[in-house]
Design a protein around this motif. Structure first.
Motif, PDB file in Angstrom:
ATOM      1  N   HIS A 145       0.845  -1.195   0.000  1.00  0.00           N
ATOM      2  CA  HIS A 145       0.000   0.000   0.000  1.00  0.00           C
ATOM      3  C   HIS A 145       0.884   1.250   0.000  1.00  0.00           C
ATOM      4  O   HIS A 145       1.775   1.391   0.841  1.00  0.00           O
ATOM      5  CB  HIS A 145      -0.904  -0.012   1.231  1.00  0.00           C
ATOM      6  N   LEU A 146       0.629   2.154  -0.908  1.00  0.00           N
ATOM      7  CA  LEU A 146       1.488   3.331  -1.041  1.00  0.00           C
ATOM      8  C   LEU A 146       1.510   4.169   0.228  1.00  0.00           C
ATOM      9  O   LEU A 146       2.531   4.769   0.568  1.00  0.00           O
ATOM     10  CB  LEU A 146       1.026   4.180  -2.231  1.00  0.00           C
ATOM     11  N   ALA A 147       0.390   4.208   0.947  1.00  0.00           N
ATOM     12  CA  ALA A 147       0.354   4.994   2.185  1.00  0.00           C
ATOM     13  C   ALA A 147       1.258   4.422   3.257  1.00  0.00           C
ATOM     14  O   ALA A 147       1.727   5.161   4.140  1.00  0.00           O
ATOM     15  CB  ALA A 147      -1.080   5.064   2.710  1.00  0.00           C
ATOM     16  N   GLU A 148       1.528   3.112   3.193  1.00  0.00           N
ATOM     17  CA  GLU A 148       2.360   2.459   4.206  1.00  0.00           C
ATOM     18  C   GLU A 148       3.812   2.335   3.783  1.00  0.00           C
ATOM     19  O   GLU A 148       4.650   1.952   4.604  1.00  0.00           O
ATOM     20  CB  GLU A 148       1.817   1.063   4.503  1.00  0.00           C
ATOM     21  N   THR A 149       4.111   2.649   2.543  1.00  0.00           N
ATOM     22  CA  THR A 149       5.455   2.428   2.015  1.00  0.00           C
ATOM     23  C   THR A 149       6.072   3.752   1.562  1.00  0.00           C
ATOM     24  O   THR A 149       6.703   4.454   2.347  1.00  0.00           O
ATOM     25  CB  THR A 149       5.401   1.398   0.872  1.00  0.00           C
ATOM     26  N   GLN A 150       5.853   4.115   0.325  1.00  0.00           N
ATOM     27  CA  GLN A 150       6.502   5.297  -0.225  1.00  0.00           C
ATOM     28  C   GLN A 150       6.130   6.577   0.515  1.00  0.00           C
ATOM     29  O   GLN A 150       6.985   7.441   0.752  1.00  0.00           O
ATOM     30  CB  GLN A 150       6.149   5.418  -1.709  1.00  0.00           C
ATOM     31  N   LEU A 151       4.854   6.710   0.886  1.00  0.00           N
ATOM     32  CA  LEU A 151       4.426   7.950   1.525  1.00  0.00           C
ATOM     33  C   LEU A 151       4.982   8.083   2.937  1.00  0.00           C
ATOM     34  O   LEU A 151       5.316   9.188   3.381  1.00  0.00           O
ATOM     35  CB  LEU A 151       2.898   8.042   1.534  1.00  0.00           C
ATOM     36  N   VAL A 152       5.086   6.970   3.672  1.00  0.00           N
ATOM     37  CA  VAL A 152       5.688   7.024   5.005  1.00  0.00           C
ATOM     38  C   VAL A 152       7.134   7.492   4.909  1.00  0.00           C
ATOM     39  O   VAL A 152       7.571   8.393   5.646  1.00  0.00           O
ATOM     40  CB  VAL A 152       5.605   5.645   5.697  1.00  0.00           C
TER      41      VAL A 152
ATOM     42  N   ASP B 278       7.303  11.184   3.909  1.00  0.00           N
ATOM     43  CA  ASP B 278       6.896  12.073   4.997  1.00  0.00           C
ATOM     44  C   ASP B 278       8.001  12.232   6.038  1.00  0.00           C
ATOM     45  O   ASP B 278       8.257  13.333   6.533  1.00  0.00           O
ATOM     46  CB  ASP B 278       5.636  11.537   5.674  1.00  0.00           C
ATOM     47  N   VAL B 279       8.658  11.124   6.379  1.00  0.00           N
ATOM     48  CA  VAL B 279       9.718  11.184   7.382  1.00  0.00           C
ATOM     49  C   VAL B 279      10.927  11.950   6.847  1.00  0.00           C
ATOM     50  O   VAL B 279      11.500  12.810   7.537  1.00  0.00           O
ATOM     51  CB  VAL B 279      10.111   9.762   7.834  1.00  0.00           C
ATOM     52  N   LEU B 280      11.320  11.671   5.616  1.00  0.00           N
ATOM     53  CA  LEU B 280      12.523  12.315   5.067  1.00  0.00           C
ATOM     54  C   LEU B 280      12.304  13.792   4.799  1.00  0.00           C
ATOM     55  O   LEU B 280      13.275  14.576   4.785  1.00  0.00           O
ATOM     56  CB  LEU B 280      12.949  11.602   3.788  1.00  0.00           C
ATOM     57  N   ARG B 281      11.054  14.201   4.598  1.00  0.00           N
ATOM     58  CA  ARG B 281      10.774  15.609   4.351  1.00  0.00           C
ATOM     59  C   ARG B 281      11.181  16.476   5.537  1.00  0.00           C
ATOM     60  O   ARG B 281      11.484  17.666   5.379  1.00  0.00           O
ATOM     61  CB  ARG B 281       9.281  15.773   4.057  1.00  0.00           C
ATOM     62  N   LYS B 282      11.234  15.890   6.716  1.00  0.00           N
ATOM     63  CA  LYS B 282      11.548  16.635   7.937  1.00  0.00           C
ATOM     64  C   LYS B 282      13.005  16.480   8.352  1.00  0.00           C
ATOM     65  O   LYS B 282      13.391  16.961   9.425  1.00  0.00           O
ATOM     66  CB  LYS B 282      10.639  16.159   9.073  1.00  0.00           C
ATOM     67  N   ARG B 283      13.804  15.796   7.522  1.00  0.00           N
ATOM     68  CA  ARG B 283      15.195  15.537   7.922  1.00  0.00           C
ATOM     69  C   ARG B 283      16.141  15.945   6.805  1.00  0.00           C
ATOM     70  O   ARG B 283      15.812  15.849   5.616  1.00  0.00           O
ATOM     71  CB  ARG B 283      15.409  14.048   8.248  1.00  0.00           C
ATOM     72  N   THR B 284      17.345  16.346   7.208  1.00  0.00           N
ATOM     73  CA  THR B 284      18.397  16.669   6.235  1.00  0.00           C
ATOM     74  C   THR B 284      19.611  15.776   6.434  1.00  0.00           C
ATOM     75  O   THR B 284      20.656  16.018   5.817  1.00  0.00           O
ATOM     76  CB  THR B 284      18.820  18.144   6.383  1.00  0.00           C
TER      77      THR B 284
END
Length: 505
Positions: free
Chosen positions: A439-446, A449-455
C-alpha cells in the motif's frame, strides 16, 4: 500481534492458547443444536469437513486465525494424511474465496445473507467451495454438507443447504464468474468480487502497481496470486546449517528457492519433522522476508559494523536470520519487541544462535529507542506493523477484517518507528524500512513524509542491495527505482517492501 495499537500485519499470534482450548472444548462432540431425533441422525459425520466447519466458526465467533486454530484441532482429533490435507484446503480455500462464494450464494438464497444464521452461512460456503473450488463430485459435496449442517446446525437448516447447493451446482465456476462479471457496475468491482477481495483492497493494490511502475492490468494476476495457497518456504540460517547437509533435512522433499541462497521450498505442508527446523537451525520464513533481511545485512556501510538492531522483532524470523549473519562477522544483534509474549517468541527463535550473536532480547516501545540510544547502532531493521495486504494468501481471513480506517493509526505508528530508527542508527549506518504491504500509504508515503523533515538521511540503491545477495545466476525482476517492491504474482513471495536509508550526519 504486536502490542502497538492497530496491530501487526504479519505472523499474527495474538490468539491465546486458552482461547483455542475453549474452542476445542466447544467443538468436542457438541450436538445440542440439532433438532433431529437420535435415530434420524447420521451415524458419523465426516471428520475433515467437521474440522473445517469448526475452524470457520472459531474464526467468526472468536476473531481467531485459522493458522492457529486448525493445526492443533487436527492433532487433537487425529486427522492425518489425506484427510488433513482435505480439511486444510477446505478451510483455507473457503476463507480465501468467501467474497466470491457469498456473491454466488446471494443469487441462490431468497433473503439477504446477513439474515442467515452465521453457522448456516459457513456450511453453505464450505459446500460451495467443494462444488466450485475442489474436485469433489456434486453428490458427495451436497450430501456431506447437508449431513454436516444437520449435525451442527439443525434439520431445518439442512434442508435449506440441500436446496441452495443444488442451485449452486447448476452452473460451473466459469459460468458463475461470467454472471458476476455481468452484474458488476464496473470492471474492477467485478474483478474484486470474482477474485474475492474487498473493493478497497483491490483499488489499493491497483494503485500500488501503478506507483511501483508496473502495469495496472496486472491487478487480475495479483488478486489471483493472493488466492493461491503458498508453498512452505524454509530458511537455512547461515553458519547454523547448510542447505546441502542431508542429515539436517532428513527425508524432506526440498527444492532451492529461486532468489535467496538461504531459501528452500518444501514439497509438502508440515516442516515440524525436519531435524534442522526442530533444532532451530532453520525456520519457516517467506523468501521475500529472507531477501529484505539479507539486503540490509549486505548494504554498504561506512565505518564499524558491530551492533545491529531489530526494532520490531516479533515473532523472530528476520531477527534469527540477521543474528546468524551478524555472528559470521563478529557483530551482535539487539532484538526489541513491544509485546512480552512476542518477545518470548523472539527468544525462542534465537535460542540456537551461538554465544555472542545476540546481545539482548528486550521488551520495549520501538518509538522510544531513538531517544534512549541515539546513534547506538550500525544497522537497524524497522519491520513495521502494517495492514498485511502483502500476505493475504497466508492469512486468508485478514482481508475481511482490515478496513481503510486502519491506515491512519498504522501509518502514524510507521512514521514514528522509522523516525526512531533513524535516530538510533549512527552516522554512516543503514536503516531498512520494511512492510509486508505494498500500500502506497504504508510504504513510499511514510518514507517521504519522514525524510521531508530531515536533512541527515540519504536513500540507498535497494535494488542493487537485493541483487547483490540473490542466488548466483538469479535475475530477479525489479523496477527501476531506489526502493524494492516484491509481488506474489511476479516473484512468488509475499509483497514485501524495502527502502534502505543511510544516516549522513
Amino acid at each position: 500481534m504486536s502490542g502497538y495499537d492497530g496491530g501487526r500485519g504479519r505472523d499474527d499470534d495474538r490468539r491465546s492458547s486458552s482461547g483455542r482450548q475453549r474452542s476445542a472444548a466447544r467443538f468436542r462432540g457438541d450436538r445440542s443444536r440439532t433438532s433431529q431425533a437420535p435415530a434420524q441422525r447420521r451415524k458419523r459425520t465426516d471428520p475433515a469437513r467437521t474440522a473445517a466447519f469448526d475452524v470457520l466458526r472459531e474464526v467468526d465467533e472468536s476473531d481467531a486465525y485459522a493458522n492457529l486454530v486448525l493445526p492443533p484441532l487436527l492433532r487433537e482429533r487425529r486427522i492425518r494424511g489425506r484427510d488433513a490435507g482435505f480439511a486444510t484446503e477446505l478451510t483455507y480455500g473457503t476463507l480465501r474465496l468467501r467474497g466470491r462464494y457469498d456473491a454466488i450464494l446471494a443469487t441462490c438464497v431468497d433473503r439477504p445473507l446477513s439474515g442467515l444464521d452465521p453457522a448456516l452461512l459457513d456450511a453453505l460456503r464450505l459446500g460451495t467451495h467443494q462444488l466450485l473450488g475442489m474436485r469433489v463430485p456434486v453428490h458427495a459435496a451436497v450430501s456431506e454438507t447437508v449431513g454436516l449442517a444437520r449435525d451442527r446446525v439443525g434439520a431445518g437448516p439442512a434442508q435449506m443447504v440441500n436446496a441452495v447447493l443444488r442451485r449452486v451446482s447448476e452452473r460451473s465456476l466459469e459460468e458463475w464468474l461470467d454472471v458476476l462479471e455481468k452484474e458488476a457496475p464496473d470492471p474492477l468491482t467485478g474483478l474484486a468480487v470474482a477474485e474475492s477481495h474487498p473493493l478497497w483492497i483491490a483499488r489499493a493494490l491497483r494503485e500500488a502497481l501503478a506507483g511501483n511502475e508496473r502495469p495496472v492490468d496486472e491487478i487480475g494476476a495479483l488478486l489471483a496470486a493472493d488466492n493461491a495457497a503458498p508453498r512452505v518456504t524454509l530458511v537455512a540460517r547461515p553458519g547454523l546449517v547448510d542447505v546441502s547437509d542431508d542429515d539436517a533435512w532428513g527425508d524432506a522433499d526440498l527444492v532451492a528457492g529461486p532468489w535467496a541462497p538461504t531459501a528452500l521450498r518444501l514439497e509438502g505442508s508440515d516442516p515440524s519433522g525436519i531435524p534442522a527446523v526442530r533444532e532451530g537451525l532453520a525456520g519457516v520464513q517467506d523468501e521475500g522476508s529472507q531477501l529484505v533481511a539479507l539486503a540490509l545485512a549486505g548494504a554498504p556501510l561506512d565505518g564499524p559494523d558491530e551492533r545491529w538492531l531489530d526494532l520490531c522483532a516479533g515473532p523472530g524470523g528476520k531477527a534469527a536470520l540477521l543474528a546468524a549473519l551478524a555472528a559470521q562477522r563478529g557483530a551482535r544483534l539487539v532484538a526489541n519487541e513491544v509485546a512480552p509474549h512476542r518477545a518470548r517468541l523472539v527468544a525462542g527463535a534465537l535460542a540456537a544462535l551461538p554465544d555472542g550473536a545476540v546481545e539482548e532480547v528486550r521488551t520495549g516501545d520501538g518509538r522510544e529507542v531513538g531517544a534512549d540510544e541515539p546513534g547506538a547502532y550500525d544497522r537497524v531493521l524497522v519491520d513495521a506493523p502494517c495492514t498485511g495486504l502483502g500476505a493475504l494468501r497466508r492469512r486468508p481471513e485478514s482481508r475481511w477484517r482490515r478496513t481503510p480506517s486502519d491506515l491512519a493509526a498504522l501509518t502514524g505508528l510507521q512514521r514514528e518507528l522509522l523516525t526512531s530508527a533513524l535516530d538510533a542508527v549512527r552516522p554512516g549506518g543503514v536503516v531498512a524500512y520494511v512492510t509486508c504491504s505494498p500500500h502506497l500509504a504504508e510504504t513510499q508515503l511514510v518514507v517521504s513524509d519522514v525524510l521531508r523533515k530531515r536533512t541527515d538521511v540519504e536513500r540507498l540503491d535497494a535494488p542493487a542491495a537485493v541483487r547483490s545477495v540473490v542466488r548466483d545466476g538469479a535475475d530477479i525482476p525489479l523496477a527501476d527505482r531506489d526502493d524494492v517492491q516484491l509481488w506474489p504474482h511476479v516473484h512468488g513471495t509475499d509483497a514485501m517492501h524495502l527502502t534502505l536509508l543511510r544516516r549522513t550526519a
